[in-house]
Design an enzyme around this catalytic site. Sequence first.
Site, PDB file in Angstrom:
ATOM      1  N   ASN A 156     -17.570   1.137   1.355  1.00 42.02           N
ATOM      2  CA  ASN A 156     -16.220   1.041   0.805  1.00 42.02           C
ATOM      3  C   ASN A 156     -15.889   2.155  -0.185  1.00 42.02           C
ATOM      4  O   ASN A 156     -14.727   2.384  -0.474  1.00 42.02           O
ATOM      5  CB  ASN A 156     -16.029  -0.323   0.131  1.00 42.02           C
ATOM      6  CG  ASN A 156     -17.163  -0.670  -0.801  1.00 42.02           C
ATOM      7  OD1 ASN A 156     -18.309  -0.831  -0.372  1.00 42.02           O
ATOM      8  ND2 ASN A 156     -16.854  -0.767  -2.078  1.00 42.02           N
ATOM      9  N   GLN A 184     -14.812  -2.778   5.983  1.00 44.42           N
ATOM     10  CA  GLN A 184     -14.130  -1.481   6.034  1.00 44.42           C
ATOM     11  C   GLN A 184     -14.167  -0.876   7.439  1.00 44.42           C
ATOM     12  O   GLN A 184     -13.717   0.263   7.628  1.00 44.42           O
ATOM     13  CB  GLN A 184     -14.774  -0.492   5.053  1.00 44.42           C
ATOM     14  CG  GLN A 184     -14.744  -0.922   3.603  1.00 44.42           C
ATOM     15  CD  GLN A 184     -13.369  -0.801   2.971  1.00 44.42           C
ATOM     16  OE1 GLN A 184     -12.444  -0.190   3.549  1.00 44.42           O
ATOM     17  NE2 GLN A 184     -13.203  -1.381   1.805  1.00 44.42           N
ATOM     18  N   ALA A 205      -9.166 -10.239   6.128  1.00 43.39           N
ATOM     19  CA  ALA A 205      -7.801  -9.893   6.549  1.00 43.39           C
ATOM     20  C   ALA A 205      -7.137  -8.861   5.646  1.00 43.39           C
ATOM     21  O   ALA A 205      -6.384  -8.008   6.113  1.00 43.39           O
ATOM     22  CB  ALA A 205      -6.937 -11.163   6.591  1.00 43.39           C
ATOM     23  N   HIS A 206      -7.446  -8.912   4.339  1.00 45.17           N
ATOM     24  CA  HIS A 206      -6.651  -8.073   3.429  1.00 45.17           C
ATOM     25  C   HIS A 206      -7.046  -6.602   3.439  1.00 45.17           C
ATOM     26  O   HIS A 206      -6.452  -5.792   2.744  1.00 45.17           O
ATOM     27  CB  HIS A 206      -6.647  -8.649   2.001  1.00 45.17           C
ATOM     28  CG  HIS A 206      -7.880  -8.401   1.199  1.00 45.17           C
ATOM     29  ND1 HIS A 206      -7.978  -7.358   0.313  1.00 45.17           N
ATOM     30  CD2 HIS A 206      -9.055  -9.063   1.131  1.00 45.17           C
ATOM     31  CE1 HIS A 206      -9.161  -7.397  -0.288  1.00 45.17           C
ATOM     32  NE2 HIS A 206      -9.828  -8.430   0.206  1.00 45.17           N
ATOM     33  N   CYS A 331     -15.077   2.352 -16.589  1.00 48.48           N
ATOM     34  CA  CYS A 331     -14.113   2.448 -17.677  1.00 48.48           C
ATOM     35  C   CYS A 331     -14.405   1.486 -18.810  1.00 48.48           C
ATOM     36  O   CYS A 331     -14.751   0.340 -18.596  1.00 48.48           O
ATOM     37  CB  CYS A 331     -12.712   2.164 -17.158  1.00 48.48           C
ATOM     38  SG  CYS A 331     -11.971   3.602 -16.428  1.00 48.48           S
TER      39      CYS A 331
HETATM   40  C1  LIG Z   1     -13.341  -5.614   0.188  1.00 52.47           C
HETATM   41  C2  LIG Z   1     -14.757  -5.724   0.580  1.00 52.47           C
HETATM   42  C3  LIG Z   1     -15.463  -6.912   0.417  1.00 52.47           C
HETATM   43  C4  LIG Z   1     -14.848  -8.130  -0.226  1.00 52.47           C
HETATM   44  O1  LIG Z   1     -13.920  -8.711   0.597  1.00 52.47           O
HETATM   45  P1  LIG Z   1     -13.027  -9.942   0.067  1.00 52.47           P
HETATM   46  O2  LIG Z   1     -12.278 -10.389   1.254  1.00 52.47           O
HETATM   47  O3  LIG Z   1     -12.148  -9.365  -0.983  1.00 52.47           O
HETATM   48  O4  LIG Z   1     -13.949 -10.965  -0.474  1.00 52.47           O
HETATM   49  C5  LIG Z   1     -16.769  -6.947   0.832  1.00 52.47           C
HETATM   50  N1  LIG Z   1     -17.354  -5.882   1.379  1.00 52.47           N
HETATM   51  C6  LIG Z   1     -16.717  -4.713   1.544  1.00 52.47           C
HETATM   52  C7  LIG Z   1     -17.421  -3.567   2.166  1.00 52.47           C
HETATM   53  C8  LIG Z   1     -15.408  -4.591   1.136  1.00 52.47           C
HETATM   54  O5  LIG Z   1     -14.778  -3.435   1.279  1.00 52.47           O
END
Ligand SMILES: *Cc1c(COP(=O)(O)O)cnc(C)c1O
Length: 498
Positions: A156, A184, A205-206, A331
């Site tokens: 990510n 990702q 989903a997000h 930060c």
């Molecule tokens: C965003 C992300 C998560 C967390 O996903 P959520 O749906 O926010 O719990 C886990 N692993 C990776 C690689 C991500 O990019």
Amino acid sequence: MSASQPIYLDYAATTPVDPAVADAMASCLREEGGRGNPSSQHLYGRRAAQRIETARAEVADLIGARPEEIVFTSGATESDNLAILGAARAGAERGRHVVSSRIEHKAGLDPCKRLEKEGFAVTLVPPARTGRIAPDAVAAALRADTTVVSIMWVNNETGVIQDVAAIGALCRERGVLFHTDAAQAVGKFPLEVRALPIDLMSFTAHKLYGPKGIGALYVRAGVRPWVLPLTFGGGQEHGMRPGTLPTHQIVGFGAACVRARRALEREGEAQRVMSLRERLWGQLRTLEGALLNGEGAPRVPGILNVSFEGVEGESLLHGLSELALSSGSACNSASAEPSYVLRALGRDRELAQSSLRLSLGRFTREAEIDAAAAAIRREVRRLRALSPASDTPIGGGESGAQVLGEAGGPGREVWIRFRLQVRGGIVHDASYRVYGCPHTLAVAAWLAGHVRGRRRDTLIPGAPSEWARALDVPVEKLGRLLTLEDALRECQRRWPAV
Ligand SMILES: *Cc1c(COP(=O)(O)O)cnc(C)c1O
């Protein structure tokens, strides 16, 4: 773009919800789909259940799975927890060793830490400098008692793609369950999970223009008995994840997957995002000391991670308020390690700190890329010009003596150089060069103003704790102000004899 509407370059943190997805969800809530409990046997319940099964098929379709292999969860964090904890605990009779990597998302690392507390052994494989995990390194980490391997598909922070086919194959050979965090990866390139040696796969989903709070764990047919649930209740999702299913969330997830699939079929969309990323990198790489993180490894189109030599990360981010992005800097904390992912790639603290993760997506436009590149170039140059590293010491002032006071240094969190023009025993003029966090910069500027007109014995205006109070500096940064004080003390020591 105004400051109140920053340019969104944080698609890897979350993607905006596609308007068509929002519409599908809203109509689900308004219509009868929002009424029944999908577990109920009456008409409303059956309709809700029907909608969920339609969406389940859409989600499964995007990753090339069967609908019954999809377990809905609250997101990738929960999916990672369920996969790693659930598979390790289920296999505890056979062995208590788990293999993962040093660059996993916290959602993968923290369940591993939890397992250590439960008496499991965990091996975290380090990546190569490119950010790639060598399948050989995973093979070397396997032991006779290894039951689970969890390696993310796409990182990510860097966007680096791992060779999950090779890693999965060697797990399968050894009879070890293979889980991958694909948060990702799903929707970023076409993938067919059933065609790969993957047993468990997390996604959410997000990260693909759907709503937050809904995700899935792919559980390959036949693997379910090898994963213990984390929660217990009404038996939904084959008992792997009980609880009333959120119909509208799942409908949104399904709609997002349909659109993701269409975008992938068009192919042009991935190309478009890739060429925007290359355009951005083209404008940043001409800055001296701009280092691409993940260079030389295959990467997804939408993520660009760059470290800037000689620039303090927090100040860089602070100066880029017109951009919504993430950085590798920790930060406002004196102790927290900046980006453990970039540190694992061999970047030093400073370079890990000075990194920016720029992530692009469906709604990113060329004009935004150009504006972002211009802002970053401006800010990197401004901070470098302010740094003592770019200072060329010049001879004394017109008729007085020049006093230099320096503290901290290259590679430290603060580097400060005051230059005072002393005439008739008083400071006539003061300038400074500084490298540090925004608070350090603010106090340095404030001090340079306050020393004007002072004599040697009154040069230092009060104590660092008072400066901190006056300029709202958090206590954990007091040490940095002590370095500024050191530089003024140095000025006092070098004060010219009259
Ligand atoms: C965003 C992300 C998560 C967390 O996903 P959520 O749906 O926010 O719990 C886990 N692993 C990776 C690689 C991500 O990019």
